[in-house]
Scaffold this motif. Structure first.
Motif, PDB file in Angstrom:
ATOM      1  N   LEU A 159      -7.471   6.729  -6.708  1.00 25.38           N
ATOM      2  CA  LEU A 159      -7.097   8.127  -6.486  1.00 25.38           C
ATOM      3  C   LEU A 159      -5.670   8.217  -5.956  1.00 25.38           C
ATOM      4  N   GLY A 160      -4.982   9.281  -6.308  1.00 25.52           N
ATOM      5  CA  GLY A 160      -3.678   9.567  -5.728  1.00 25.52           C
ATOM      6  C   GLY A 160      -3.860   9.996  -4.279  1.00 25.52           C
ATOM      7  N   PRO A 161      -2.786  10.052  -3.495  1.00 28.08           N
ATOM      8  CA  PRO A 161      -2.917  10.369  -2.067  1.00 28.08           C
ATOM      9  C   PRO A 161      -3.649  11.677  -1.770  1.00 28.08           C
ATOM     10  N   ASP A 162      -3.316  12.767  -2.453  1.00 28.97           N
ATOM     11  CA  ASP A 162      -3.981  14.050  -2.174  1.00 28.97           C
ATOM     12  C   ASP A 162      -5.456  14.015  -2.558  1.00 28.97           C
ATOM     13  N   ALA A 163      -5.768  13.470  -3.724  1.00 25.56           N
ATOM     14  CA  ALA A 163      -7.160  13.373  -4.163  1.00 25.56           C
ATOM     15  C   ALA A 163      -7.953  12.446  -3.239  1.00 25.56           C
ATOM     16  N   TYR A 164      -7.310  11.387  -2.787  1.00 25.21           N
ATOM     17  CA  TYR A 164      -7.950  10.444  -1.854  1.00 25.21           C
ATOM     18  C   TYR A 164      -8.327  11.153  -0.557  1.00 25.21           C
ATOM     19  N   LEU A 165      -7.376  11.894   0.015  1.00 29.66           N
ATOM     20  CA  LEU A 165      -7.658  12.612   1.255  1.00 29.66           C
ATOM     21  C   LEU A 165      -8.738  13.660   1.059  1.00 29.66           C
ATOM     22  N   PHE A 197     -11.618  12.480   3.349  1.00 31.13           N
ATOM     23  CA  PHE A 197     -11.337  13.003   4.682  1.00 31.13           C
ATOM     24  C   PHE A 197     -11.385  14.517   4.807  1.00 31.13           C
ATOM     25  N   ASP A 198     -11.364  15.251   3.743  1.00 31.44           N
ATOM     26  CA  ASP A 198     -11.305  16.702   3.831  1.00 31.44           C
ATOM     27  C   ASP A 198     -12.545  17.300   3.187  1.00 31.44           C
ATOM     28  N   ASN A 199     -13.709  17.001   3.801  1.00 32.27           N
ATOM     29  CA  ASN A 199     -14.959  17.472   3.212  1.00 32.27           C
ATOM     30  C   ASN A 199     -15.529  18.683   3.946  1.00 32.27           C
ATOM     31  N   CYS A 247       0.843  -1.201   0.000  1.00 32.19           N
ATOM     32  CA  CYS A 247       0.000   0.000   0.000  1.00 32.19           C
ATOM     33  C   CYS A 247       0.875   1.247   0.000  1.00 32.19           C
ATOM     34  N   GLU A 248       0.236   2.378  -0.187  1.00 31.02           N
ATOM     35  CA  GLU A 248       0.935   3.665  -0.113  1.00 31.02           C
ATOM     36  C   GLU A 248       0.339   4.472   1.027  1.00 31.02           C
ATOM     37  N   PRO A 249       1.133   4.846   2.028  1.00 33.68           N
ATOM     38  CA  PRO A 249       0.583   5.627   3.138  1.00 33.68           C
ATOM     39  C   PRO A 249       0.287   7.061   2.700  1.00 33.68           C
TER      40      PRO A 249
END
Length: 63
Positions: free
Chosen positions: A42-48, A52-54, A12-14
Motif C-alpha cells: 500500500l502507498g502511505p495514505d492507503a496504509y494509514l 491506523f485510521d479506522n 523504508c518510506e516513513p
C-alpha cells in the motif's frame, strides 16, 4: 536519528503519522521503546487508512 534518515537507512518510506508515548522516568538501560515496521504494498495514505485510521483510535495532533 530523525525518522526519515532512519527509514532511508532501512530502505523504508516513513509515513506522515508518528506515534509517541510519554515516559514517566528518564530512559535507562533496559527501558522499552516502541517501533513498528510492516511490509506493505500500500502507498502511505492507503496504509494509514487501512491500519491506523479506522475510527476507533484515541489520538490527537500535536503541533
Amino acid at each position: 536519528m530523525e525518522a526519515a534518515e532512519y527509514a532511508d537507512v532501512l530502505g523504508c518510506e516513513p509515513t506522515p503519522l508518528f506515534q509517541s508515548f510519554w515516559l514517566t522516568d528518564e530512559p535507562a538501560d533496559g527501558a522499552e521503546v516502541f517501533s513498528l515496521m510492516r511490509t506493505s504494498d500500500l502507498g502511505p495514505d492507503a496504509y494509514l487508512d487501512h491500519f491506523f485510521d479506522n475510527g476507533d483510535e484515541h489520538q490527537r495532533v500535536v503541533e
